[in-house]
Design an enzyme around this catalytic site. Structure first.
Site, PDB file in Angstrom:
ATOM      1  N   TRP A   1      10.596  64.029  45.915  1.00  0.00           N
ATOM      2  CA  TRP A   1      12.000  64.169  46.338  1.00  0.00           C
ATOM      3  C   TRP A   1      12.859  63.042  45.745  1.00  0.00           C
ATOM      4  O   TRP A   1      14.007  63.247  45.370  1.00  0.00           O
ATOM      5  CB  TRP A   1      12.098  64.123  47.869  1.00  0.00           C
ATOM      6  CG  TRP A   1      13.510  64.287  48.354  1.00  0.00           C
ATOM      7  CD1 TRP A   1      14.152  65.449  48.617  1.00  0.00           C
ATOM      8  CD2 TRP A   1      14.464  63.238  48.613  1.00  0.00           C
ATOM      9  NE1 TRP A   1      15.440  65.215  49.019  1.00  0.00           N
ATOM     10  CE2 TRP A   1      15.669  63.860  49.022  1.00  0.00           C
ATOM     11  CE3 TRP A   1      14.432  61.848  48.528  1.00  0.00           C
ATOM     12  CZ2 TRP A   1      16.803  63.144  49.358  1.00  0.00           C
ATOM     13  CZ3 TRP A   1      15.572  61.133  48.848  1.00  0.00           C
ATOM     14  CH2 TRP A   1      16.735  61.779  49.265  1.00  0.00           C
ATOM     15  N   HIS A   2      12.255  61.865  45.634  1.00  0.00           N
ATOM     16  CA  HIS A   2      13.035  60.713  45.174  1.00  0.00           C
ATOM     17  C   HIS A   2      13.336  60.738  43.684  1.00  0.00           C
ATOM     18  O   HIS A   2      14.259  60.064  43.218  1.00  0.00           O
ATOM     19  CB  HIS A   2      12.316  59.403  45.536  1.00  0.00           C
ATOM     20  CG  HIS A   2      12.610  58.936  46.921  1.00  0.00           C
ATOM     21  ND1 HIS A   2      11.914  59.376  48.002  1.00  0.00           N
ATOM     22  CD2 HIS A   2      13.545  58.090  47.397  1.00  0.00           C
ATOM     23  CE1 HIS A   2      12.387  58.812  49.095  1.00  0.00           C
ATOM     24  NE2 HIS A   2      13.396  58.027  48.768  1.00  0.00           N
ATOM     25  N   GLY A   3      12.567  61.453  42.927  1.00  0.00           N
ATOM     26  CA  GLY A   3      12.883  61.501  41.503  1.00  0.00           C
ATOM     27  C   GLY A   3      11.844  62.247  40.700  1.00  0.00           C
ATOM     28  O   GLY A   3      10.715  62.458  41.151  1.00  0.00           O
TER      29      GLY A   3
ATOM     30  N   PHE B   1      20.494  57.371  44.436  1.00  0.00           N
ATOM     31  CA  PHE B   1      20.117  58.335  45.466  1.00  0.00           C
ATOM     32  C   PHE B   1      21.224  58.582  46.470  1.00  0.00           C
ATOM     33  O   PHE B   1      21.871  57.682  46.899  1.00  0.00           O
ATOM     34  CB  PHE B   1      18.857  57.856  46.178  1.00  0.00           C
ATOM     35  CG  PHE B   1      17.718  57.733  45.218  1.00  0.00           C
ATOM     36  CD1 PHE B   1      16.980  58.848  44.859  1.00  0.00           C
ATOM     37  CD2 PHE B   1      17.432  56.534  44.598  1.00  0.00           C
ATOM     38  CE1 PHE B   1      15.958  58.756  43.941  1.00  0.00           C
ATOM     39  CE2 PHE B   1      16.409  56.429  43.691  1.00  0.00           C
ATOM     40  CZ  PHE B   1      15.664  57.534  43.354  1.00  0.00           C
TER      41      PHE B   1
END
Lengths: 347, 197
Positions: free
Chosen positions: B39-41, B197
Site C-alpha cells: 500500500w505504501h509504494g 503519502f
C-alpha cells in the site's frame, strides 16, 4: 475556560497574527515581488535567487547583464556610463543557462524595452546542465501568477533574514538599492592566498574529446541561448568569456579536458556569431590579467578591478572577436597555455 | 478510518484473525504487513519494509513472555533500532542501496561526529541561527537531540495529553505559538520522509 471559547480565541489570535505578518511582509516586500510604487524601505538585503525576479519585473531599465559569480562585482554605474544604457545586473552564482534563460524570459516579459543583453558566458555554463538551475529556485518568486504567494508572505525565514534587516537598515538611515549594489564577491585576493587554496588535480588517464563528451551538452545550452536570440532580434546580445586565471587552465590540462574546452569555445563562439544581433568578447586570453595571480581569490574569481577593466575594454571594443578571427584567437590561447610554465607555481 | 483499522477490519479479520491456531495467525499477520508494505509504494523495498514489520510482530508474539521480562529501556532501544533499520528500506531507491547504506553504518571506526547531512535535516535556520551565533552549532543540535529524547521518554504523548486536556491560558499560548510558527515555516521546511503519502 470553556472549550468553544478556547478554540474561538485561538482561531482569532492566530488569524490576526498571520494576517499581520503577511501585511508587514507585503508592505515591506523585501524581494520586490509587488514592486510598490513608493517603497517604504531605503535599505534592501540582496539574495540573487529571491531578488532577481523582482528586479527583472519592476525596475526600469533598457539593458541587462546576466552571468555567474563572475559578474557579481561588476559596477552597474560604470556600465551605464560607458555603455550608455540603464542596466540591471542579475547574477546567479554558478548559474546555468537555464538560470539565465529563466530570468531573461522574465526581463523580456516586463514592460521594459530591452536594447542590450550582456551575457557572461563561461565553460561552466556551456558544459553544465541546460535543463536545471544550479540550485533549486524558489519558483513562487518566478511565477507571474500569485497563487503561491503565501509562501512569500508567510515565510519566517525571509522575514528574519531580509525583512527584519531591511527595516533595521532603513531605521538606521542606511540605503542600498538592489540593482546598484557594489562588490558582493569578497574574500582574500592575491597569489599567496590563491595558491594556498588551489589543489592541483591528479593527471587523468585519458584525454576527453569534445565531440564525444561535451558536444551534446554545449548544443543543449546553445539552444537555450538561441531561443532568446531568435525571439528578440531587436535586442543586441553581447557575450563575453571571462578571464579565468592560468591555474584554471592548469587544472583543465591535468584533467585532460583542456583541448575539449578550447574546441567547445570555438564551436560555441562560431554558432553565436552566425546571428546578426550577437557580438562576442573573448577575454580568456588576456595574458596580463590571467598570469597575474594577484588578481584572483581562487583559480577563477577575479577582483572588482578586473570587472571594471573588462567593462572599459568592452566599451572600447577591445577583446571583440569576429567571424574572421575567432578561431585564430582561441587557437592562440591554446598554444599560449600549452607552452606556459605552470611549474613555477609549484616549486 | 486509519490504515491500521482498515487492514484489521478488511484483511486480518476476514482471513480468520487469531481464531485458527497459532501458525495461521502468524501467516495472517505476515499477509497484513505485506499488504501494508504494498500500500505504501510500488517496489521491492516497500515489500521488504512491510515484511520486516510482519516478522518482528510474529517474533514478538512468539516470544512475548520472555521479551516482556527484558527491562523496558532495552525494549525501547531494540524497537527503535529495528524501526530505524526498517525505515532505511522504506526510503531507499532499491534494496541494494539500502543494504549499502546499512553496511556504511558499521565502517569507518569509532568517532563522535554528527554527519552534516543529518544536521541539515534538523536545520531550522530561524530558530537555530539565533543561539548558534553564541553557541556552536554542534551543541545546539546535540541539545535538540537530547531534548527530543527526553520529551519522547518522559513526556506524555499526544493521545495521553488529549485525554487529560483542559482548555486553559497556558495551553492556549503554547498551541498559538506552535500553530503560528508552523504556518510561517511551511515554505522553508526540509525534506519530510512521509511527504509522498
Amino acid at each position: 475556560m470553556p472549550g468553544k471559547r478556547w478554540i474561538a480565541v485561538l482561531l482569532i489570535i492566530v488569524m490576526c497574527t498571520i494576517c499581520g505578518f503577511a501585511g508587514v511582509q507585503y508592505i515591506c516586500d523585501p524581494m520586490l515581488r509587488y514592486g510598490h510604487e513608493s517603497w517604504p524601505l531605503t535599505y534592501y538585503e540582496y539574495s540573487e535567487m529571491y531578488s532577481n525576479p523582482g528586479i527583472a519585473r519592476n525596475y526600469k531599465y533598457d539593458a541587462v547583464m546576466v552571468g555567474t559569480s563572475m559578474i557579481e562585482n561588476t559596477n552597474v554605474d560604470q556600465c551605464d556610463e560607458l555603455f550608455g544604457v540603464k542596466m540591471v545586473r542579475l547574477p546567479y552564482s554558478g548559474g546555468t543557462t537555464y538560470n539565465m534563460k529563466t530570468i531573461l524570459d522574465i526581463c523580456f516579459s516586463s514592460k521594459n524595452d530591452i536594447k542590450k543583453v550582456y551575457w557572461e558566458l563561461d565553460e561552466f555554463q556551456l558544459f553544465g546542465s541546460a535543463t536545471e538551475p544550479r540550485y533549486p529556485l524558489p519558483m513562487y518568486m518566478y511565477q507571474e501568477n500569485h497563487i503561491d504567494d503565501l509562501k512569500y508572505l508567510l515565510n519566517i525565514d525571509l522575514f528574519y533574514h531580509y525583512t527584519l534587516k531591511d527595516i533595521v537598515g532603513t531605521l538606521t538611515g542606511r540605503t542600498q538599492n538592489l540593482e546598484r549594489r557594489g562588490v558582493t564577491l569578497n574574500g582574500e585576493f592575491g597569489q599567496e592566498a590563491m595558491l594556498r587554496g588551489y589543489a592541483r588535480p591528479q593527471k587523468a588517464d585519458t584525454e576527453k574529446q569534445f565531440e564525444q563528451v561535451y558536444k551534446k551538452k554545449v548544443d543543449a545550452n546553445l539552444e537555450n541561448i538561441r531561443l532568446l536570440i531568435e525571439a528578440h532580434p531587436e535586442t543586441e546580445f553581447v557575450f563575453f568569456l571571462p578571464p579565468f586565471s592560468v591555474l584554471y587552465w592548469d587544472a583543465e590540462l591535468c584533467k585532460r579536458q583542456f583541448d575539449a574546452n578550447m574546441d567547445g569555445a570555438i564551436y560555441a563562439i562560431g554558432e553565436l556569431l552566425q546571428y546578426k544581433n550577437v557580438s562576442v568578447y573573448y577575454f580568456q586570453n588576456d595574458e596580463e590579467i590571467i598570469t597575474n595571480l594577484d588578481n584572483y581569490k581562487d583559480y577563477s574569481h577575479y577582483g572588482s578591478w578586473i570587472n571594471d577593466l573588462l567593462t572599459e575594454k568592452m566599451a572600447m571594443g577591445v577583446g571583440q572577436v569576429t567571424e574572421d578571427n575567432y578561431v585564430t584567437v582561441v587557437e592562440g590561447m591554446r598554444q599560449f597555455i600549452k607552452s606556459y610554465n605552470f611549474e613555477q607555481y609549484f616549486q | 478510518m486509519t490504515l491500521t483499522r482498515f487492514l484489521t477490519k478488511y484483511i486480518y479479520i476476514p482471513l480468520g484473525g487469531n481464531r485458527n491456531g497459532t501458525l495461521r495467525t502468524y501467516v495472517n499477520i505476515l499477509i497484513v504487513y505485506l499488504v501494508s508494505g504494498m500500500w505504501h509504494g510500488v517496489g521491492f523495498t516497500f515489500i521488504v519494509w512491510g515484511l520486516m514489520h510482519g516478522v518482528a510482530t510474529v517474533l514478538y508474539r512468539a516470544t512475548k513472555k520472555e521479551y516482556d521480562r527484558i527491562p523496558c529501556v532495552f525494549q525501547w532501544l531494540l524497537t527503535f533500532c529495528f524501526v530505524s533499520i526498517a525505515w532505511v528500506f522504506f526510503r531507499a531507491p532499491d534494496v541494494s542501496s539500502a543494504v549499502n547504506l546499512l553496511k556504511q553504518i558499521v565502517v569507518g571506526g569509532w568517532s563522535f561526529s554528527i554527519n552534516a547531512e543529518l544536521t541539515e535535516t534538523l536545520l531550522m535556520p530561524t530558530l537555530i541561527s539565533i543561539p548558534s551565533q553564541v553557541i556552536p552549532f554542534v551543541y545546539v543540535v546535540t541539545a535538540l537531540f537530547g531534548g527530543t529524547m527526553i520529551c519522547s521518554v518522559c513526556c506524555r504523548n499526544s493521545v495521553q495529553i488529549l485525554e487529560k486536556f483542559r482548555p486553559a491560558i497556558f495551553n492556549l499560548a503554547l498551541v498559538y505559538f506552535l500553530l503560528v510558527f508552523g504556518m510561517l515555516s511551511l515554505s522553508s521546511v526540509g525534506a519530510f520522509l512521509y511527504t509522498n503519502f
